[in-house]
Design a protein around this motif. Structure first.
Motif, PDB file in Angstrom:
ATOM      1  N   LYS A   1       0.798  -1.176   0.155  1.00 20.63           N
ATOM      2  CA  LYS A   1       0.106   0.038   0.013  1.00 20.63           C
ATOM      3  C   LYS A   1       0.770   1.301   0.066  1.00 20.63           C
TER       4      LYS A   1
ATOM      5  N   ASP B   1       1.751   2.087   3.881  1.00 18.87           N
ATOM      6  CA  ASP B   1       1.928   0.825   4.047  1.00 18.87           C
ATOM      7  C   ASP B   1       1.490   0.090   5.465  1.00 18.87           C
TER       8      ASP B   1
ATOM      9  N   LEU C   1      -2.475  -1.379   5.506  1.00 20.42           N
ATOM     10  CA  LEU C   1      -3.004  -2.377   4.457  1.00 20.42           C
ATOM     11  C   LEU C   1      -3.583  -3.420   5.166  1.00 20.42           C
TER      12      LEU C   1
ATOM     13  N   GLU D   1      -7.965  -5.750   1.532  1.00 19.91           N
ATOM     14  CA  GLU D   1      -7.486  -5.062   0.271  1.00 19.91           C
ATOM     15  C   GLU D   1      -6.582  -5.855  -0.542  1.00 19.91           C
TER      16      GLU D   1
ATOM     17  N   CYS E   1      -1.555  -3.936   9.096  1.00 14.27           N
ATOM     18  CA  CYS E   1      -0.623  -4.441   8.058  1.00 14.27           C
ATOM     19  C   CYS E   1      -0.314  -6.066   8.418  1.00 14.27           C
TER      20      CYS E   1
END
Length: 358
Positions: A68, A124, A127, A131, A182
């Motif tokens: 991301k 980043d 994320l 997604e 993430c």
């Protein structure tokens, strides 16, 4: 006859998917000074997983990136750089509320680095599992194949897909494990890749300033250790993870797990040590004029993955593996001769020139 490094001058056809962060490194124009003393900075795209993807593509392999970026000028610039370098970007998402990560990198006189990161939070880190492009992860080789069959107007795509419905390599680091969401996205991506038959490749890429503590870094890095089939650590990371001040076989083998196929310890200009289930040894490095070590390990990993993606039997053939590791060492060495990671990543011709001229 010159060695062919297992590929006769060509790179594999299987897609290598790198998962994680991509960011902008700001590198001082002068080495050996503090950030405050630096007269200026060179803007360089970076981020270990992205470096690996471009390293693969630069050597003629097939690469994709999943991660991301911020929906900002830097984020779109980075996506454009991936595209320009032949890396598939259909695993990229953009965040409208968070910026693309930045890192200021101090270069010591010997080319080694210190980092100051700006990512609180960066895109980043945000994320989510929802997604992820799961089709890219679970069948990385399918999409590249369908481009080919579509070009020649083959209509029976379903049958063609069954022939190639298997990911080849899924590569990742540990920075994406630091925070949620993430971390959950990382774990889900690993799970899907493994279910699809991908070879899991892990380079922890330790960046202690990003972690809440050294203890948390060690715990989280090791939390996914036994999932990986190829692991690369630096000599510094080996010492950090084991708590030992020795970089020897016994220390390295303390990190071995039953599902591992190859463990690598990189030693800078000294080369690397390698360990498999049946043999172990070392391969000497190349001496070059080092300017910036950023991306050297990523270049090494990209070269290795590019050369084994379609023939994992090399992991059981010590002679062939040593030649590939010599090639990977050369890639890492060349990458240290310029500032920034991605601009310095070599082509196959660059590597052969160094190897044959050594």
């Amino acid at each position: 006859m010159a060695p062919d490094y297992g590929v006769n001058g060509t790179s594999g056809g299987g897609l290598i998917l790198s998962f994680g962060e991509m960011l902008i490194d700001f590198v001082p124009t002068v080495s050996g000074v503090s950030l405050a003393e630096a007269p200026g900075f060179l803007k360089a795209p970076g981020g270990a997983p992205a470096n690996v993807a471009i390293a693969v593509a630069r050597l003629g392999g097939k690469a994709a990136f999943s991660g991301k970026l911020g929906d900002d000028e830097f984020g779109h610039m980075l996506a454009g750089i991936l595209k320009e370098n032949g890396v598939r970007g259909d695993g990229i998402t953009f965040d409208v509320g968070a910026r693309t990560a930045l890192a200021f990198v101090t270069l010591r006189a010997d080319g080694e680095r210190e980092f100051m990161f700006y990512r609180n939070p960066s895109a980043d880190m945000l994320l989510t599992p929802e997604e992820l492009n799961l089709e890219l992860i679970r069948s990385a080789d399918v999409a590249s194949y369908l481009v080919i069959v579509s070009a020649v107007r083959v209509r029976r795509k379903k049958n063609a897909t069954r022939l190639h419905a298997r990911a080849k390599v899924f590569h990742y680091g540990s920075i994406s494990l630091i925070v949620e969401p993430c971390r959950s996205a990382h774990l889900r991506a690993m799970e899907v890749a493994k279910e699809g038959g991908a070879l899991l490749s892990y380079d922890p890429n330790l960046r202690l300033p990003l972690w809440p503590s050294a203890e948390e870094a060690r715990e989280q890095i090791m939390s996914i250790w036994e999932k990986a089939e190829i692991i690369k650590v630096s000599d510094v990371e080996l010492e950090f993870l084991t708590g030992s001040d020795k970089v020897d076989d016994a220390t390295a083998l303390s990190l071995w797990h039953p599902g591992l196929k190859l463990l690598l310890v990189t030693l800078g200009e000294k080369g690397c040590n390698y360990y498999t289930k049946h043999f172990h040894g070392s391969v000497e490095g190349f001496h070059v004029k080092t300017v910036d070590t950023t991306g050297a390990g990523d270049s090494f990993v990209g070269a290795l993955l590019c050369k084994i993606v379609d023939d994992q039997s090399v992991l059981e053939d010590e002679t062939r593996l040593r030649e590939i590791l010599k090639f990977a060492n050369a890639c890492g060495a060349i990458t240290t001769t310029k500032k920034g990671a991605i601009p310095a990543l070599p082509t196959e011709a660059d590597v052969r020139a160094l190897v044959h001229g050594a």
